[in-house]
Design an enzyme around this catalytic site. Structure first.
Site, PDB file in Angstrom:
ATOM      1  N   GLY A  50       0.999  -0.944   0.064  1.00 42.71           N
ATOM      2  CA  GLY A  50      -0.157   0.167  -0.258  1.00 42.71           C
ATOM      3  C   GLY A  50       1.294   0.896   0.329  1.00 42.71           C
ATOM      4  O   GLY A  50       0.647   2.153  -0.463  1.00 42.71           O
ATOM      5  N   ASN A 130      -7.994   4.424   8.991  1.00 43.45           N
ATOM      6  CA  ASN A 130      -7.138   2.634   9.581  1.00 43.45           C
ATOM      7  C   ASN A 130      -7.098   2.671  10.787  1.00 43.45           C
ATOM      8  O   ASN A 130      -7.448   1.700  11.831  1.00 43.45           O
ATOM      9  CB  ASN A 130      -5.587   2.707   9.163  1.00 43.45           C
ATOM     10  N   GLN A 158      -7.384   0.107   2.961  1.00 43.03           N
ATOM     11  CA  GLN A 158      -8.879  -0.385   4.880  1.00 43.03           C
ATOM     12  C   GLN A 158     -10.428  -0.648   4.393  1.00 43.03           C
ATOM     13  O   GLN A 158     -10.853  -1.527   4.574  1.00 43.03           O
ATOM     14  CB  GLN A 158      -8.500   0.426   5.186  1.00 43.03           C
ATOM     15  N   HIS A 180      -1.752  -7.418   2.527  1.00 49.52           N
ATOM     16  CA  HIS A 180      -1.876  -8.281   4.022  1.00 49.52           C
ATOM     17  C   HIS A 180      -2.870  -7.897   4.771  1.00 49.52           C
ATOM     18  O   HIS A 180      -3.052  -8.028   6.018  1.00 49.52           O
ATOM     19  CB  HIS A 180      -0.963  -7.856   4.309  1.00 49.52           C
ATOM     20  N   CYS A 304       1.033   3.574  16.676  1.00 50.96           N
ATOM     21  CA  CYS A 304       0.288   3.360  15.859  1.00 50.96           C
ATOM     22  C   CYS A 304       1.755   3.691  14.780  1.00 50.96           C
ATOM     23  O   CYS A 304       2.335   3.211  14.079  1.00 50.96           O
ATOM     24  CB  CYS A 304      -0.495   4.203  15.030  1.00 50.96           C
TER      25      CYS A 304
HETATM   26  C1  LIG Z   1      -1.785  -0.377   6.292  1.00 47.27           C
HETATM   27  C2  LIG Z   1      -2.028   0.358   5.366  1.00 47.27           C
HETATM   28  C3  LIG Z   1      -1.261   1.700   3.858  1.00 47.27           C
HETATM   29  C4  LIG Z   1      -0.486   0.948   4.296  1.00 47.27           C
HETATM   30  O1  LIG Z   1       0.512   0.308   3.245  1.00 47.27           O
HETATM   31  P1  LIG Z   1       1.528  -1.305   3.008  1.00 47.27           P
HETATM   32  O2  LIG Z   1       1.430  -2.677   2.445  1.00 47.27           O
HETATM   33  O3  LIG Z   1       1.325  -1.579   4.935  1.00 47.27           O
HETATM   34  O4  LIG Z   1       2.927  -0.642   3.012  1.00 47.27           O
HETATM   35  C5  LIG Z   1      -1.026   2.093   3.678  1.00 47.27           C
HETATM   36  N1  LIG Z   1      -2.532   2.958   3.370  1.00 47.27           N
HETATM   37  C6  LIG Z   1      -3.191   2.970   4.653  1.00 47.27           C
HETATM   38  C7  LIG Z   1      -4.723   3.224   4.990  1.00 47.27           C
HETATM   39  C8  LIG Z   1      -3.376   1.735   5.645  1.00 47.27           C
HETATM   40  O5  LIG Z   1      -4.104   0.710   6.556  1.00 47.27           O
END
Ligand SMILES: *Cc1c(COP(=O)(O)O)cnc(C)c1O
Length: 366
Positions: A50, A130, A158, A180, A304
């Site tokens: 993400g 998140n 999310q 993930h 966090c």
């Molecule tokens: C977890 C998350 C990310 C980052 O994603 P990764 O795959 O861990 O790099 C970005 N934005 C939101 C809203 C998230 O919950």
């Protein structure tokens, strides 16, 4: 995934049979990810997660449209992958408006409208938060931006797999997702880029992912993400209903059993899996350490960005005082959780709070 680490180990860029088999795995995964969000496979770029998808979306548009303008609109409650990317761009001469949120953490479409300027090139607002689970009015934000010809990116990391998403209905131009967060592997994600929208690459090298993301593909990770997307599409409706029921039971149970506790985030317009409460006169960190000893995995409003004692930027943007933000606790539910799990948390949390309040220097006794 195991087959792609052991038997089908070819490089998808290779022309030989081993390579072609790996390529087939990657392209099938692309179809599954596209199908989950109503996109076509050609609009999906695989990334390392993400974070990279957010970076690629925002920097990719900033670079490709900098001749048109250098203004970006986002919100104060975005993930750091978006906020820190915007701060980086500010150092490079872009200007960024960070929109406020209401007490539920919602961004208003009229605030977006008021922030648009002639040199605005991108609006980036997350689909769901998140930390507190609040779902943003993305379709309305898109309408407002579209009427001014401004592109919209949404960090849907999310929301994907938790709520129904159709990029055509929403009208967004770019959308980030991550493996993930949908029961897939870590270290893999994707960026949806609407056909016709031009982004410049962040990583330079070979011509992978249509020249938008150089580097040999993480084939087992991509295949895992594809499988997770396929399962999410099949199971989302039924599992979301079940999880939402557990979420409400947990929220009601905490609020009725623990005095001076309150829900953070929107009461109804929230992710089915998110519970975030503030429990006054206790430290979130202390609660989560005690919960951990009882086998419950939670996070707090200050952890966090682990290690930092700064309260969550999301909770403070919602108007919570530092004290109340520090006493916040986030728990997320998933497919495997049961009623018994919720009952267990409701049996162990109140005594933890009582014990911590009794030894608390923060004043009030439970
Ligand atoms: C977890 C998350 C990310 C980052 O994603 P990764 O795959 O861990 O790099 C970005 N934005 C939101 C809203 C998230 O919950």
């Amino acid at each position: 995934m195991v087959r792609y680490m052991t038997e089908i180990y070819g490089n998808p860029s290779s022309v030989h049979a081993f390579g072609r088999m790996a390529r087939k795995g990657v392209e099938e995964a692309r179809e599954s990810v596209a199908a989950l969000i109503g996109a076509s496979p050609g609009e999906i770029i695989f990334t390392s997660g993400g974070t990279e998808a957010d970076n690629l979306a925002i920097k990719g548009i900033a670079e490709s449209l900098s001749h048109k303008g250098k203004h970006i609109v986002t919100s104060k409650v975005e993930h750091h992958a978006v906020l820190h990317t915007c701060e980086y761009l500010e150092k490079k001469g872009f200007s960024v408006t960070y929109l406020p949120v209401d007490k539920y953490g919602s961004v208003s479409a009229s605030d977006v409208e008021a922030a648009l300027r002639d040199d605005t090139i991108l609006v980036s607002v997350m689909m769901a938060n998140n930390e507190v689970g609040t779902i943003q009015p993305i379709a309305e934000i898109v309408q407002v931006a579209k009427s001014r010809g401004v592109l919209v990116h949404t960090d849907a990391v999310q929301a994907v797999g938790a709520v129904r998403i159709d990029v055509e209905e929403l009208g967004v131009d770019l959308l980030s997702l991550s493996g993930h967060k949908i029961y897939g592997p870590k270290g893999v994600g994707a960026l949806y880029v609407r056909k016709g929208v031009k982004i410049l690459p962040v990583a330079h090298g070979g011509g992978h992912e249509r020249g938008k993301r150089a580097g040999t593909e993480n084939v087992p990770g991509i295949v895992g993400l594809g499988k997770a997307a396929e399962l999410a599409k099949e199971e989302m409706d039924s599992s979301s209903e079940k999880i939402k029921h557990l979420r409400d039971k947990l929220i009601e149970g905490i609020l009725s059993r623990i005095e001076h506790s309150r829900l953070n985030g929107h009461p109804t317009n929230r992710l089915p899996n998110n519970v975030n409460v503030s429990i006054e006169y206790v430290e979130g960190e202390a609660m989560l350490l005690s919960l951990d000893q009882q086998g419950v995995a939670a996070s707090s409003g200050s952890a966090c960005t682990s290690g930092s004692l700064e309260p969550s930027h999301v909770l403070t943007a919602m108007g919570l005082s530092h004290e109340v933000a520090h006493g916040s606790l986030r728990m997320t539910l998933g497919r495997q959780n049961t009623e018994e799990d919720v009952d267990y948390v409701l049996s162990v949390l109140p005594p933890i709070v009582e014990r911590l309040r009794n030894m608390s220097p923060l004043g009030k006794r439970g």
